[in-house]
Design an enzyme around this catalytic site. Structure first.
Site: not given
Ligand SMILES: NC(=O)c1ccc[n+]([C@@H]2O[C@H](COP(=O)([O-])OP(=O)(O)OC[C@H]3O[C@@H](n4cnc5c(N)ncnc54)[C@H](OP(=O)(O)O)[C@@H]3O)[C@@H](O)[C@H]2O)c1
Length: 265
Positions: A152, A166
Protein backbone atom coordinates in the site's frame (compact mmCIF):
# COMPACT_ATOMS: atom_id res chain seq x y z
CA UNK A 1 8.27 -8.70 -29.59
CA UNK A 2 4.62 -9.02 -30.55
CA UNK A 3 2.39 -7.66 -27.79
CA UNK A 4 0.38 -10.89 -27.69
CA UNK A 5 3.55 -12.82 -26.84
CA UNK A 6 5.09 -10.22 -24.53
CA UNK A 7 2.04 -10.01 -22.28
CA UNK A 8 0.68 -13.52 -22.76
CA UNK A 9 -0.45 -15.32 -19.58
CA UNK A 10 -2.80 -17.84 -21.19
CA UNK A 11 -2.86 -21.37 -19.77
CA UNK A 12 -1.31 -20.38 -16.44
CA UNK A 13 -2.72 -21.12 -12.97
CA UNK A 14 -3.00 -18.44 -10.28
CA UNK A 15 -4.06 -18.12 -6.65
CA UNK A 16 -5.52 -14.74 -5.67
CA UNK A 17 -6.13 -14.43 -1.92
CA UNK A 18 -9.10 -12.22 -1.05
CA UNK A 19 -10.44 -12.53 -4.59
CA UNK A 20 -14.10 -12.21 -3.68
CA UNK A 21 -14.27 -8.41 -3.99
CA UNK A 22 -12.29 -5.18 -4.31
CA UNK A 23 -8.76 -5.25 -5.67
CA UNK A 24 -8.60 -9.06 -5.55
CA UNK A 25 -11.68 -9.30 -7.74
CA UNK A 26 -10.19 -6.77 -10.20
CA UNK A 27 -6.98 -8.81 -10.47
CA UNK A 28 -8.93 -12.05 -10.84
CA UNK A 29 -11.06 -10.57 -13.63
CA UNK A 30 -7.96 -9.45 -15.54
CA UNK A 31 -6.31 -12.86 -15.25
CA UNK A 32 -9.48 -14.76 -16.21
CA UNK A 33 -10.08 -12.51 -19.21
CA UNK A 34 -6.64 -13.51 -20.45
CA UNK A 35 -6.93 -17.27 -20.09
CA UNK A 36 -5.60 -17.89 -16.57
CA UNK A 37 -7.25 -20.45 -14.28
CA UNK A 38 -7.74 -18.65 -10.96
CA UNK A 39 -8.33 -19.92 -7.42
CA UNK A 40 -9.87 -17.26 -5.18
CA UNK A 41 -10.19 -17.29 -1.40
CA UNK A 42 -12.15 -15.45 1.29
CA UNK A 43 -13.82 -16.21 4.60
CA UNK A 44 -17.44 -15.55 3.62
CA UNK A 45 -18.23 -18.58 1.53
CA UNK A 46 -21.56 -17.40 0.04
CA UNK A 47 -20.23 -14.24 -1.67
CA UNK A 48 -17.06 -16.11 -2.63
CA UNK A 49 -18.93 -18.90 -4.44
CA UNK A 50 -21.23 -16.37 -6.12
CA UNK A 51 -18.23 -14.31 -7.29
CA UNK A 52 -16.44 -17.34 -8.71
CA UNK A 53 -19.54 -18.28 -10.68
CA UNK A 54 -20.14 -14.70 -11.86
CA UNK A 55 -16.54 -14.24 -13.04
CA UNK A 56 -16.34 -17.70 -14.68
CA UNK A 57 -19.44 -16.89 -16.70
CA UNK A 58 -18.43 -13.32 -17.52
CA UNK A 59 -14.98 -14.25 -18.83
CA UNK A 60 -15.77 -17.77 -20.00
CA UNK A 61 -12.97 -18.94 -17.72
CA UNK A 62 -12.25 -21.17 -14.76
CA UNK A 63 -12.54 -19.39 -11.40
CA UNK A 64 -12.55 -21.75 -8.42
CA UNK A 65 -13.62 -20.68 -4.92
CA UNK A 66 -11.92 -22.08 -1.82
CA UNK A 67 -13.21 -20.72 1.49
CA UNK A 68 -10.61 -20.17 4.21
CA UNK A 69 -9.48 -17.86 6.98
CA UNK A 70 -5.90 -16.84 6.33
CA UNK A 71 -5.53 -14.92 9.60
CA UNK A 72 -3.98 -17.92 11.42
CA UNK A 73 -1.17 -20.29 10.53
CA UNK A 74 -3.68 -23.13 10.83
CA UNK A 75 -5.88 -21.46 8.19
CA UNK A 76 -2.90 -20.85 5.91
CA UNK A 77 -1.85 -24.50 6.14
CA UNK A 78 -5.35 -25.78 5.54
CA UNK A 79 -5.70 -23.56 2.46
CA UNK A 80 -2.28 -24.58 1.08
CA UNK A 81 -3.26 -28.24 1.54
CA UNK A 82 -6.51 -27.69 -0.37
CA UNK A 83 -4.58 -26.27 -3.32
CA UNK A 84 -2.02 -29.08 -3.15
CA UNK A 85 -4.85 -31.61 -3.45
CA UNK A 86 -6.05 -29.93 -6.63
CA UNK A 87 -2.89 -28.81 -8.43
CA UNK A 88 0.62 -30.19 -8.89
CA UNK A 89 1.96 -26.75 -9.67
CA UNK A 90 0.89 -23.11 -9.85
CA UNK A 91 2.40 -20.17 -11.75
CA UNK A 92 1.30 -17.07 -9.86
CA UNK A 93 0.56 -16.38 -6.18
CA UNK A 94 -1.10 -13.01 -5.61
CA UNK A 95 -0.98 -12.22 -1.88
CA UNK A 96 -3.84 -9.71 -1.80
CA UNK A 97 -6.06 -10.48 1.24
CA UNK A 98 -5.65 -7.74 3.80
CA UNK A 99 -7.32 -5.88 6.63
CA UNK A 100 -7.12 -2.37 8.07
CA UNK A 101 -7.76 -0.94 11.53
CA UNK A 102 -8.07 2.66 12.71
CA UNK A 103 -8.02 3.70 16.37
CA UNK A 104 -6.66 6.77 18.15
CA UNK A 105 -3.02 6.47 19.22
CA UNK A 106 -3.80 6.82 22.93
CA UNK A 107 -6.16 3.85 22.97
CA UNK A 108 -4.86 1.81 20.03
CA UNK A 109 -5.52 -1.82 21.02
CA UNK A 110 -3.47 -4.97 20.88
CA UNK A 111 -6.33 -6.60 18.95
CA UNK A 112 -6.01 -3.93 16.25
CA UNK A 113 -2.29 -4.44 16.08
CA UNK A 114 -2.35 -8.26 15.95
CA UNK A 115 -5.28 -8.66 13.55
CA UNK A 116 -3.63 -6.49 10.90
CA UNK A 117 -0.07 -7.70 11.34
CA UNK A 118 -1.18 -11.34 11.39
CA UNK A 119 -3.12 -11.20 8.12
CA UNK A 120 -1.20 -8.58 6.15
CA UNK A 121 2.35 -9.62 6.99
CA UNK A 122 2.67 -12.92 8.87
CA UNK A 123 0.19 -14.92 6.76
CA UNK A 124 1.64 -13.50 3.56
CA UNK A 125 5.03 -14.87 4.58
CA UNK A 126 3.78 -18.31 5.60
CA UNK A 127 1.50 -18.70 2.59
CA UNK A 128 4.45 -17.90 0.31
CA UNK A 129 6.51 -20.48 2.20
CA UNK A 130 3.83 -23.15 1.93
CA UNK A 131 3.07 -22.48 -1.75
CA UNK A 132 6.73 -22.59 -2.74
CA UNK A 133 6.74 -26.28 -3.74
CA UNK A 134 3.84 -25.63 -6.13
CA UNK A 135 5.46 -22.48 -7.56
CA UNK A 136 8.77 -24.31 -7.96
CA UNK A 137 7.09 -27.10 -9.92
CA UNK A 138 6.15 -24.67 -12.72
CA UNK A 139 9.26 -22.45 -12.51
CA UNK A 140 12.11 -22.39 -15.03
CA UNK A 141 14.84 -19.97 -15.98
CA UNK A 142 13.00 -19.10 -19.19
CA UNK A 143 9.56 -18.94 -17.58
CA UNK A 144 9.78 -18.12 -13.85
CA UNK A 145 6.87 -18.35 -11.42
CA UNK A 146 5.71 -15.18 -9.70
CA UNK A 147 4.67 -13.95 -6.27
CA UNK A 148 2.99 -10.54 -6.19
CA UNK A 149 2.42 -8.98 -2.78
CA UNK A 150 -0.19 -6.26 -2.46
CA UNK A 151 1.27 -3.57 -0.21
CA UNK A 152 0.00 0.00 0.00
CA UNK A 153 1.08 3.58 -0.46
CA UNK A 154 0.40 3.81 3.30
CA UNK A 155 3.56 1.74 3.71
CA UNK A 156 5.51 4.37 1.73
CA UNK A 157 3.93 7.68 2.74
CA UNK A 158 2.77 8.77 6.20
CA UNK A 159 -1.00 8.13 6.33
CA UNK A 160 -3.44 10.79 7.51
CA UNK A 161 -5.57 8.29 9.50
CA UNK A 162 -4.53 6.62 12.77
CA UNK A 163 -3.91 3.25 11.17
CA UNK A 164 -0.63 2.44 12.87
CA UNK A 165 -0.58 -1.33 12.44
CA UNK A 166 -1.74 -1.04 8.81
CA UNK A 167 1.03 1.31 7.67
CA UNK A 168 3.58 -0.78 9.57
CA UNK A 169 2.30 -4.04 8.08
CA UNK A 170 2.49 -2.64 4.55
CA UNK A 171 6.00 -1.21 4.98
CA UNK A 172 6.93 -4.69 6.18
CA UNK A 173 5.34 -6.22 3.06
CA UNK A 174 7.46 -4.00 0.83
CA UNK A 175 10.67 -4.92 2.60
CA UNK A 176 9.73 -8.59 2.84
CA UNK A 177 9.17 -8.50 -0.92
CA UNK A 178 12.84 -7.60 -1.47
CA UNK A 179 14.02 -10.16 1.04
CA UNK A 180 11.89 -12.94 -0.48
CA UNK A 181 12.96 -11.87 -3.97
CA UNK A 182 16.60 -12.23 -2.92
CA UNK A 183 15.95 -15.74 -1.55
CA UNK A 184 13.67 -17.06 -4.30
CA UNK A 185 15.12 -15.62 -7.51
CA UNK A 186 17.73 -18.40 -7.53
CA UNK A 187 14.80 -20.85 -7.70
CA UNK A 188 13.19 -18.96 -10.59
CA UNK A 189 10.42 -17.46 -8.49
CA UNK A 190 10.21 -13.69 -8.99
CA UNK A 191 8.76 -11.67 -6.13
CA UNK A 192 7.44 -8.13 -6.59
CA UNK A 193 4.94 -5.90 -4.83
CA UNK A 194 2.30 -3.41 -5.89
CA UNK A 195 1.55 -0.45 -3.63
CA UNK A 196 -1.97 0.65 -4.56
CA UNK A 197 -3.33 4.10 -3.92
CA UNK A 198 -7.10 4.61 -3.71
CA UNK A 199 -9.19 1.86 -5.33
CA UNK A 200 -12.94 1.56 -4.67
CA UNK A 201 -13.51 -1.35 -2.27
CA UNK A 202 -15.05 -2.23 1.07
CA UNK A 203 -11.81 -1.30 2.80
CA UNK A 204 -11.47 2.20 1.35
CA UNK A 205 -15.24 2.65 1.12
CA UNK A 206 -15.56 2.18 4.88
CA UNK A 207 -13.34 5.24 5.42
CA UNK A 208 -15.23 7.53 3.02
CA UNK A 209 -18.80 6.15 3.12
CA UNK A 210 -18.28 4.85 -0.44
CA UNK A 211 -18.12 8.40 -1.83
CA UNK A 212 -14.83 8.62 -3.71
CA UNK A 213 -15.39 12.08 -5.20
CA UNK A 214 -13.13 14.00 -2.78
CA UNK A 215 -10.38 11.40 -3.05
CA UNK A 216 -10.61 11.57 -6.83
CA UNK A 217 -10.42 15.37 -6.81
CA UNK A 218 -7.26 15.34 -4.72
CA UNK A 219 -5.55 12.66 -6.82
CA UNK A 220 -2.94 13.89 -9.35
CA UNK A 221 -4.81 11.86 -12.04
CA UNK A 222 -8.17 13.22 -10.82
CA UNK A 223 -9.67 9.78 -10.34
CA UNK A 224 -9.45 6.59 -8.28
CA UNK A 225 -7.99 3.35 -9.61
CA UNK A 226 -9.90 1.07 -11.98
CA UNK A 227 -9.73 -2.69 -12.62
CA UNK A 228 -7.69 -2.01 -15.78
CA UNK A 229 -5.04 -0.13 -13.79
CA UNK A 230 -4.35 -2.93 -11.32
CA UNK A 231 -4.98 -5.88 -13.67
CA UNK A 232 -2.69 -4.37 -16.31
CA UNK A 233 0.16 -4.08 -13.83
CA UNK A 234 -0.34 -7.62 -12.54
CA UNK A 235 -0.40 -9.00 -16.09
CA UNK A 236 2.81 -7.11 -16.89
CA UNK A 237 4.49 -8.55 -13.80
CA UNK A 238 3.29 -12.09 -14.56
CA UNK A 239 4.12 -12.08 -18.27
CA UNK A 240 7.31 -12.33 -20.31
CA UNK A 241 7.39 -8.52 -20.30
CA UNK A 242 7.96 -8.49 -16.53
CA UNK A 243 10.45 -11.35 -16.33
CA UNK A 244 13.45 -9.10 -15.58
CA UNK A 245 11.68 -7.07 -12.87
CA UNK A 246 12.56 -8.47 -9.45
CA UNK A 247 12.06 -7.26 -5.88
CA UNK A 248 10.28 -4.05 -6.92
CA UNK A 249 7.44 -2.27 -5.20
CA UNK A 250 5.53 -0.49 -7.95
CA UNK A 251 3.00 2.17 -7.01
CA UNK A 252 -0.40 2.25 -8.70
CA UNK A 253 -1.77 5.45 -7.20
CA UNK A 254 -2.22 8.09 -9.88
CA UNK A 255 1.07 9.67 -8.82
CA UNK A 256 0.37 10.35 -5.12
CA UNK A 257 3.72 9.07 -3.85
CA UNK A 258 6.05 10.04 -6.65
CA UNK A 259 4.67 13.47 -7.54
CA UNK A 260 4.24 14.85 -4.04
CA UNK A 261 6.46 17.85 -3.40
CA UNK A 262 7.70 19.59 -0.28
CA UNK A 263 7.90 23.30 0.23
CA UNK A 264 10.73 23.89 2.71
CA UNK A 265 10.57 27.67 2.65
N1 LIG B 1 -8.69 -0.35 -1.76
C1 LIG B 1 -7.65 0.42 -1.61
O1 LIG B 1 -7.73 1.63 -1.82
C2 LIG B 1 -6.32 -0.16 -1.20
C3 LIG B 1 -5.21 0.69 -1.20
C4 LIG B 1 -3.96 0.17 -0.85
C5 LIG B 1 -3.84 -1.18 -0.57
N2 LIG B 1 -4.94 -2.00 -0.59
C6 LIG B 1 -4.71 -3.42 -0.30
O2 LIG B 1 -5.34 -4.21 -1.29
C7 LIG B 1 -5.73 -5.46 -0.73
C8 LIG B 1 -7.21 -5.69 -1.02
O3 LIG B 1 -7.95 -4.69 -0.35
P1 LIG B 1 -9.41 -4.22 -0.77
O4 LIG B 1 -9.44 -2.76 -0.65
O5 LIG B 1 -9.82 -4.88 -2.02
O6 LIG B 1 -10.21 -4.81 0.51
P2 LIG B 1 -11.62 -5.52 0.67
O7 LIG B 1 -12.61 -4.99 -0.30
O8 LIG B 1 -11.91 -5.46 2.11
O9 LIG B 1 -11.29 -7.05 0.26
C9 LIG B 1 -10.52 -7.85 1.09
C10 LIG B 1 -10.57 -9.28 0.60
O10 LIG B 1 -9.78 -10.10 1.49
C11 LIG B 1 -10.62 -11.12 2.05
N3 LIG B 1 -10.17 -11.38 3.43
C12 LIG B 1 -10.19 -10.50 4.46
N4 LIG B 1 -9.77 -11.11 5.57
C13 LIG B 1 -9.45 -12.39 5.24
C14 LIG B 1 -8.98 -13.52 5.97
N5 LIG B 1 -8.72 -13.45 7.28
N6 LIG B 1 -8.77 -14.66 5.29
C15 LIG B 1 -9.04 -14.76 3.98
N7 LIG B 1 -9.50 -13.74 3.24
C16 LIG B 1 -9.72 -12.58 3.87
C17 LIG B 1 -12.03 -10.55 1.97
O11 LIG B 1 -13.06 -11.55 1.99
P3 LIG B 1 -13.78 -11.98 3.41
O12 LIG B 1 -14.10 -10.73 4.15
O13 LIG B 1 -14.99 -12.78 2.99
O14 LIG B 1 -12.77 -12.84 4.10
C18 LIG B 1 -11.97 -9.88 0.60
O15 LIG B 1 -12.06 -10.83 -0.44
C19 LIG B 1 -5.40 -5.38 0.76
O16 LIG B 1 -4.17 -5.99 1.02
C20 LIG B 1 -5.31 -3.89 1.02
O17 LIG B 1 -4.52 -3.58 2.12
C21 LIG B 1 -6.17 -1.52 -0.88
Amino acid sequence: MNINELFNVEGKTAVVTGGSRGIGEMITAGLLANGVKVYITARKIGPLLAKAEELSNKYNGECIALGCDLSTLEGVTSFANQIKEKEEGIDFLINNAGAAWAEPFDTFSEAGWDKVMDLNTKSLFFLSQQMKPLLTKNASLEDPSRIINIGSIDGLNTPAFETFSYSTSKAAVHHLTRHLAHRLVRENILVNAIAPGPYPSNMLGAAVAHDYSEIAKRNPRKRVGTPEDIAGLVIFMCSRAGAYTVGETVTSDGGIVKTSSHNLS
